[in-house]
Design a protein around this motif. Structure first.
Motif, PDB file in Angstrom:
ATOM      1  N   GLN A 180       0.773  -1.383  -0.097  1.00 59.86           N
ATOM      2  CA  GLN A 180      -0.092   0.083   0.064  1.00 59.86           C
ATOM      3  C   GLN A 180       0.851   1.370  -0.059  1.00 59.86           C
ATOM      4  OE1 GLN A 180      -3.371  -0.410   0.390  1.00 59.86           O
ATOM      5  NE2 GLN A 180      -3.181  -2.743   0.665  1.00 59.86           N
TER       6      GLN A 180
ATOM      7  N   PRO B  37      -2.814  -0.241  -4.502  1.00 56.34           N
ATOM      8  CA  PRO B  37      -3.766   0.632  -3.606  1.00 56.34           C
ATOM      9  C   PRO B  37      -3.232   1.700  -2.906  1.00 56.34           C
ATOM     10  CG  PRO B  37      -4.064  -1.775  -3.258  1.00 56.34           C
ATOM     11  CD  PRO B  37      -2.569  -1.601  -3.853  1.00 56.34           C
TER      12      PRO B  37
ATOM     13  N   LEU C  29      -3.686   5.135   0.070  1.00 56.46           N
ATOM     14  CA  LEU C  29      -4.470   5.943   0.912  1.00 56.46           C
ATOM     15  C   LEU C  29      -3.604   7.257   0.966  1.00 56.46           C
ATOM     16  CD1 LEU C  29      -4.497   3.258   3.770  1.00 56.46           C
ATOM     17  CD2 LEU C  29      -6.097   3.802   1.806  1.00 56.46           C
TER      18      LEU C  29
ATOM     19  N   LYS D 204      -8.055   4.951  -2.427  1.00 55.24           N
ATOM     20  CA  LYS D 204      -9.046   4.196  -1.688  1.00 55.24           C
ATOM     21  C   LYS D 204      -9.481   5.039  -0.479  1.00 55.24           C
ATOM     22  CE  LYS D 204      -8.839  -0.133  -0.906  1.00 55.24           C
ATOM     23  NZ  LYS D 204      -8.167  -1.396  -0.729  1.00 55.24           N
ATOM     24  N   ASP D 205      -8.843   5.723   0.262  1.00 53.03           N
ATOM     25  CA  ASP D 205      -9.370   6.645   1.326  1.00 53.03           C
ATOM     26  C   ASP D 205      -8.561   7.727   1.441  1.00 53.03           C
ATOM     27  OD1 ASP D 205     -11.327   4.933   2.937  1.00 53.03           O
ATOM     28  OD2 ASP D 205     -10.166   3.530   2.711  1.00 53.03           O
TER      29      ASP D 205
ATOM     30  N   CYS E 178      -8.106   2.452   8.533  1.00 56.67           N
ATOM     31  CA  CYS E 178      -8.237   2.349   7.229  1.00 56.67           C
ATOM     32  C   CYS E 178      -6.918   1.475   6.625  1.00 56.67           C
ATOM     33  CB  CYS E 178      -8.159   3.674   6.711  1.00 56.67           C
ATOM     34  SG  CYS E 178      -9.470   4.517   6.687  1.00 56.67           S
TER      35      CYS E 178
ATOM     36  N   SER F 208      -7.410  -2.030   4.419  1.00 51.69           N
ATOM     37  CA  SER F 208      -6.960  -2.167   2.961  1.00 51.69           C
ATOM     38  C   SER F 208      -6.031  -3.294   2.929  1.00 51.69           C
ATOM     39  CB  SER F 208      -6.395  -0.676   2.709  1.00 51.69           C
ATOM     40  OG  SER F 208      -5.873  -0.975   1.254  1.00 51.69           O
TER      41      SER F 208
ATOM     42  N   GLU G   5      -8.170  -6.643   2.787  1.00 50.72           N
ATOM     43  CA  GLU G   5      -8.905  -6.701   1.492  1.00 50.72           C
ATOM     44  C   GLU G   5      -7.892  -7.134   0.491  1.00 50.72           C
ATOM     45  OE1 GLU G   5     -12.186  -3.364   2.030  1.00 50.72           O
ATOM     46  OE2 GLU G   5     -10.346  -2.957   0.703  1.00 50.72           O
ATOM     47  N   GLU G   6      -6.514  -6.740   0.574  1.00 50.68           N
ATOM     48  CA  GLU G   6      -5.629  -6.893  -0.443  1.00 50.68           C
ATOM     49  C   GLU G   6      -5.221  -8.453  -0.312  1.00 50.68           C
ATOM     50  OE1 GLU G   6      -3.129  -5.905  -3.519  1.00 50.68           O
ATOM     51  OE2 GLU G   6      -4.806  -5.115  -2.678  1.00 50.68           O
TER      52      GLU G   6
END
Length: 346
Positions: free
Chosen positions: A229, A246, A248, A293-294, A312, A316, A319-320
């Motif tokens: 991330q 992804p 943030l 994403k956020d 968050c 994330s 989810e990944e």
């Protein structure tokens, strides 16, 4: 640290992320022509990934940066088959790419215990070699380190990345109110109530043009390649595929005056980025705009938004991981189906 005309300049720290080494496999042992004896093969040079190892420690412990394996034993009347030479094992950090002297990658070590054969030992003397031993493989290699972390903090100097790392993890990076406080990557871990830990890397501040290797440029941008991330800026120009990670966005320093007005303006720009790209220099305009994403407003001074940011990040990452597990399950199922079809046909 050097002061010049009121400005604070920092020399590049002791962090080492590239090391040039000479490696050579051991020479094989002599054969024994009269009795057809075969000399032992020379030892091999291995790179072995190990936690808590650094390139700096390798350089300090082996200043000559030469690694040579042992020679194979000669064949003799007492031992017609000579023993293999002693292997040479070099402990290296996790996240190492092994490069030839021409820059071509020949290996990679990402997990503790992984091994890479850096130089093979020579064959012992035998009938095939007229009982003359062969020399071991020799070459120059580069160990190129790219930090492995789930989350990479990337941004402009003095943006508060070090302060953020100290707030969300147990790391204690140097913090000061001037640019380029961080001159080497810092690693920390976010600790959660259920004992889950998420590694985080704070990377030194970028300057405009870092993608073109200005300032510390590629020296530190490469470290974001292995993160899962990102909190980032100016990455497409360095390597476009980084935009697929992804991302943030943490908006820091919300405790300062006019912060909310600035945040509102930024949100407008993020919602309609095409309306504001003309404000950038032509070479800085990205081909694709990044979607976050956020977006979390925070203050490392007051603690505003820190817990929300940690939540968050956790969401994330989870989810990944779930997506990766699902892809693995699908591939495994496909392999099983393919194997079953092949067995039926046979």
């Amino acid at each position: 640290m050097v002061r010049c005309g009121g400005a604070v300049l920092r020399k590049y720290g002791n962090f080492i992320d590239d090391l040039r080494l000479y490696v050579r496999g051991g020479t094989g042992g002599m054969g024994y022509p009269r009795l057809g004896g075969e000399g032992g093969r020379g030892g091999d040079v291995w790179f072995v990934a190990q936690e808590r190892t650094t390139l700096k420690s390798i350089r300090e412990r082996y200043p000559q940066k030469r690694f040579v394996a042992g020679a194979g034993a000669n064949s003799s009347v007492k031992a017609l088959k000579g023993e293999k030479g002693k292997d040479c094992e070099v402990h290296v950090p996790l996240g190492i790419s092994v490069l030839c002297d021409d820059g071509r990658q020949i290996g990679e070590l990402n997990a503790a215990g992984e091994r890479f054969l850096a130089a093979r030992g020579g064959l012992g003397g035998s009938l095939a070699t007229n009982f003359v031993p062969c020399k071991g493989q020799r070459r120059i290699v580069h160990l190129d380190l790219k930090l492995i972390a789930d989350v990479g903090l990337v941004g402009f100097p003095n943006a508060g990345k070090s302060s953020l790392l100290s707030k969300i993890s147990h790391a204690k990076p140097e913090i000061a109110n001037y640019a380029f406080t961080t001159v080497q990557p810092e690693l920390g871990k976010i600790m959660y109530a259920d004992y889950k830990q998420i590694p985080v890397a704070d990377l030194p501040g970028l300057i405009e043009g870092a993608h073109a290797n200005k300032g510390m440029g590629h020296k530190f941008l490469k470290h974001v390649e292995r993160t899962k991330q990102l909190l980032l800026v100016e990455l497409e120009l360095y390597k476009e595929e980084l935009l697929t990670k992804p991302a943030l966005l943490a908006i820091n320093k919300m405790d300062l005056p006019c912060a909310k007005d600035n945040l509102n303006e930024l949100m407008k720009q993020l919602q309609n980025p095409q309306d504001f790209l003309h404000l950038l220099q032509d070479e800085m305009i990205p081909a694709n705009t990044l979607e976050f994403k956020d977006i979390i407003p925070i203050s490392t001074y007051t603690g505003e938004g820190i817990e929300e940011l940690k939540a968050c990040i956790r969401k994330s990452i989870d989810e990944e991981a779930e997506q990766e597990n699902e892809e693995y399950r699908k591939k495994k199922l496909q392999l099983l189906q393919t194997s079953g079809e092949q067995m039926n046909r046979s």
